[in-house]
Design a protein around this motif. Structure first.
Motif, short mmCIF file in Angstrom:
data_model
loop_
_atom_site.label_atom_id
_atom_site.label_comp_id
_atom_site.label_asym_id
_atom_site.label_seq_id
_atom_site.Cartn_x
_atom_site.Cartn_y
_atom_site.Cartn_z
N ALA A 179 -13.32 -49.84 29.72
CA ALA A 179 -14.27 -48.95 29.04
C ALA A 179 -15.18 -49.74 28.11
CB ALA A 179 -13.51 -47.87 28.26
N PHE A 180 -14.61 -50.72 27.39
CA PHE A 180 -15.42 -51.56 26.51
C PHE A 180 -16.39 -52.42 27.33
CE2 PHE A 180 -12.32 -50.87 23.01
CZ PHE A 180 -13.23 -50.60 22.01
N ALA A 181 -15.91 -52.92 28.47
CA ALA A 181 -16.79 -53.72 29.32
C ALA A 181 -17.95 -52.87 29.84
CB ALA A 181 -15.98 -54.30 30.48
N ALA A 182 -17.65 -51.63 30.24
CA ALA A 182 -18.70 -50.74 30.71
C ALA A 182 -19.69 -50.41 29.59
CB ALA A 182 -18.09 -49.45 31.26
N ALA A 183 -19.17 -50.26 28.37
CA ALA A 183 -20.04 -49.99 27.23
C ALA A 183 -20.97 -51.17 26.96
CB ALA A 183 -19.20 -49.67 25.99
N THR A 184 -20.45 -52.38 27.09
CA THR A 184 -21.28 -53.57 26.90
C THR A 184 -22.42 -53.59 27.91
OG1 THR A 184 -19.36 -54.80 26.10
CG2 THR A 184 -21.26 -56.09 26.82
N PHE A 185 -22.09 -53.35 29.17
CA PHE A 185 -23.12 -53.32 30.21
C PHE A 185 -24.10 -52.18 29.97
CE2 PHE A 185 -24.56 -51.41 34.23
CZ PHE A 185 -25.33 -52.46 34.72
N ALA A 186 -23.59 -51.01 29.55
CA ALA A 186 -24.44 -49.83 29.34
C ALA A 186 -25.48 -50.08 28.27
CB ALA A 186 -23.58 -48.62 28.97
N ARG A 187 -25.11 -50.75 27.19
CA ARG A 187 -26.06 -50.99 26.11
C ARG A 187 -27.20 -51.90 26.56
NH1 ARG A 187 -22.64 -50.57 20.49
NH2 ARG A 187 -21.27 -48.89 21.22
N LEU A 188 -26.88 -52.83 27.46
CA LEU A 188 -27.93 -53.66 28.04
C LEU A 188 -28.78 -52.85 29.02
CD1 LEU A 188 -25.85 -56.88 28.75
CD2 LEU A 188 -27.51 -56.55 26.91
N PHE A 189 -28.11 -52.10 29.88
CA PHE A 189 -28.82 -51.35 30.92
C PHE A 189 -29.72 -50.28 30.33
CE2 PHE A 189 -29.06 -47.51 33.53
CZ PHE A 189 -29.72 -48.00 34.64
N TRP A 190 -29.21 -49.46 29.41
CA TRP A 190 -30.01 -48.37 28.85
C TRP A 190 -31.18 -48.92 28.04
CZ3 TRP A 190 -29.54 -44.41 31.55
CH2 TRP A 190 -28.32 -43.90 31.97
N ALA A 235 -12.35 -44.10 32.74
CA ALA A 235 -12.51 -44.82 31.47
C ALA A 235 -13.84 -45.56 31.44
CB ALA A 235 -11.35 -45.79 31.28
N MET A 236 -14.22 -46.16 32.55
CA MET A 236 -15.50 -46.87 32.61
C MET A 236 -16.67 -45.91 32.49
SD MET A 236 -14.63 -49.70 35.57
CE MET A 236 -16.20 -50.55 35.37
N PHE A 237 -16.53 -44.73 33.07
CA PHE A 237 -17.58 -43.71 32.98
C PHE A 237 -17.76 -43.27 31.53
CE2 PHE A 237 -18.86 -39.14 34.31
CZ PHE A 237 -20.19 -39.42 34.06
N VAL A 238 -16.65 -43.07 30.82
CA VAL A 238 -16.71 -42.69 29.41
C VAL A 238 -17.38 -43.80 28.60
CG1 VAL A 238 -15.38 -42.07 27.36
CG2 VAL A 238 -14.67 -41.23 29.59
N GLY A 239 -16.99 -45.06 28.84
CA GLY A 239 -17.59 -46.17 28.11
C GLY A 239 -19.07 -46.30 28.39
N PHE A 240 -19.48 -46.10 29.66
CA PHE A 240 -20.87 -46.24 30.05
C PHE A 240 -21.76 -45.19 29.41
CE2 PHE A 240 -24.46 -45.62 32.98
CZ PHE A 240 -24.91 -46.92 33.09
N SER A 241 -21.23 -43.99 29.22
CA SER A 241 -22.05 -42.89 28.68
C SER A 241 -21.82 -42.70 27.19
CB SER A 241 -21.73 -41.60 29.43
OG SER A 241 -20.33 -41.30 29.37
N ALA A 242 -20.57 -42.48 26.78
CA ALA A 242 -20.28 -42.11 25.40
C ALA A 242 -20.38 -43.27 24.43
CB ALA A 242 -18.89 -41.48 25.30
N ALA A 243 -20.36 -44.50 24.91
CA ALA A 243 -20.47 -45.67 24.02
C ALA A 243 -21.66 -46.55 24.37
CB ALA A 243 -19.17 -46.49 24.09
N GLY A 244 -22.61 -46.01 25.12
CA GLY A 244 -23.75 -46.81 25.54
C GLY A 244 -25.07 -46.42 24.90
N TRP A 245 -25.06 -45.49 23.95
CA TRP A 245 -26.28 -44.91 23.41
C TRP A 245 -26.78 -45.57 22.12
CZ3 TRP A 245 -25.51 -43.01 18.44
CH2 TRP A 245 -24.17 -42.85 18.05
N ASN A 246 -25.97 -46.41 21.50
CA ASN A 246 -26.27 -46.88 20.14
C ASN A 246 -27.56 -47.68 20.05
OD1 ASN A 246 -23.31 -46.84 20.91
ND2 ASN A 246 -23.16 -46.61 18.70
N GLY A 247 -27.82 -48.54 21.03
CA GLY A 247 -29.04 -49.32 21.01
C GLY A 247 -30.28 -48.45 21.16
N ILE A 248 -30.19 -47.41 22.00
CA ILE A 248 -31.31 -46.49 22.17
C ILE A 248 -31.61 -45.78 20.86
CG2 ILE A 248 -32.16 -44.50 23.47
CD1 ILE A 248 -31.79 -47.06 25.09
N MET A 249 -30.56 -45.33 20.19
CA MET A 249 -30.73 -44.66 18.89
C MET A 249 -31.41 -45.57 17.89
SD MET A 249 -29.11 -44.83 15.64
CE MET A 249 -27.46 -45.40 15.96
N ALA A 250 -30.93 -46.81 17.79
CA ALA A 250 -31.48 -47.73 16.80
C ALA A 250 -32.95 -48.07 17.12
CB ALA A 250 -30.65 -49.01 16.77
#
Length: 326
Positions: A179-190, A235-250
């Protein structure tokens, strides 16, 4: 520099005396120090990048999940083999001190982009203006919703995996790391996606992430032993969505506030996010204790859907403004 120094000293102080009250006080002080780095870092990114700010902010925000993975791997081993939690706190403090020193030594403020100093009274007046800005209101409300899903991931995903889904602790830990790995990728991707397809519409993208987080939370509620093989993908789906938004917000807030008020905009929203962070996990746990983890995840999914409402309201405000100007 202030953030890193304050956090380091707070963790060292927390490790100095083996007392729970002292530990809690030290962790509270470390949180104060930690909170300083978000507006400062957002302001730094805004100064350095005129284009591709979403991707730049996404890269910056990968520090959170990467730090989570490193901490999850290193600190428990230190605690088990080298003197308990106090040793782990000291190692964490040393890591913060080293990385802060590297950042402070390596960063250079772009020439000509630093706003002139202003009086505190003017800063507070600017914050008042931001508080009335519909875009800041929408981003803040949506972020307060999304942080609940992110904290549910952090605090209750492994508990759900073991107690409800029935996987082994090793499998739960593997899913958590994924989930953390997916979140890392998500923040780059989004971040990359928002720069190319959503410039000026990052708030709308946050609404999309709310919908995805609702779907991910629903998957957690429906996951049971017959389909436990789906735990890691969930778990990866949760990390990709629920933990991938922070960079967009900032990035959205930095652009709304502009060079002069980027720190203020981020600070206002982060204050609301941290306030919700103190409430959300308590409510999730209370629902789980009173009923079940399934219901707690369902409530989280429903709350994520509510996060779409501020964006719909913002779009309605924009339409009315356009009609009024016409």
């Amino acid at each position: 520099a202030i953030s890193g120094a304050a956090t380091t000293l707070a963790l060292v102080s927390a490790a100095a005396v083996p007392n729970y009250g002292w530990l809690a006080a030290g962790m509270a002080l470390s949180s104060v120090g930690y909170a300083v780095q978000t507006p400062a870092g957002g302001r730094a990114i805004l100064s350095r990048f005129d284009r591709e700010r979403g991707q730049a902010m996404g890269i910056r925000q990968t520090g959170v999940p990467i730090g989570g993975m490193v901490g999850a791997l290193v600190l428990p081993l230190v605690a088990v083999h080298f003197g308990g939690y106090r040793a782990a706190l000291l190692v964490a403090a040393a890591m913060i001190a080293v990385l802060t020193s590297v950042a402070v030594a390596g960063y250079r403020e772009p020439s000509g982009k630093r706003p002139a100093p202003v009086r505190s009274r003017e800063v507070w007046r600017g914050m008042g203006v931001l508080l009335r800005d519909p875009r800041v209101i929408a981003v803040t409300l949506t972020s307060m919703v999304l942080i609940n899903a992110q904290l549910a991931l952090n605090g209750f995903l492994t508990v759900t995996a073991i107690d409800v889904v029935g996987v082994t602790p090793e499998a739960a830990a593997t899913g958590f790391a994924c989930a953390f790995a997916a979140a890392t990728f998500a923040r780059l991707f989004w971040g990359w996606y928002s720069d190319r397809f959503m410039r000026g519409g990052r708030v709308t993208l946050m609404a999309v992430l709310c919908a995805l987080s609702a779907a991910a939370s629903l998957c957690c509620a429906l996951l049971h032993p017959p389909i436990s093989v789906l735990f890691v993908p969930t778990a990866m789906f949760v990390g990709f969505s629920a933990a991938g938004w922070n960079g967009i917000m900032a990035a959205a807030l930095a652009e709304i506030g502009g060079a002069e008020r980027a720190g203020s905009a981020l600070g206002l929203t982060m204050t609301a996010i941290f306030a919700m962070s103190a409430v959300g996990p308590v409510v999730f746990g209370a629902i789980a204790d009173a009923s079940s983890l399934d219901l707690a995840w369902l409530v989280t999914a429903a709350l994520c859907l509510v996060g779409v409402v501020p964006v719909l309201w913002l779009n309605a405000q924009h339409r009315r403004a356009v009609e009024a100007s016409a």
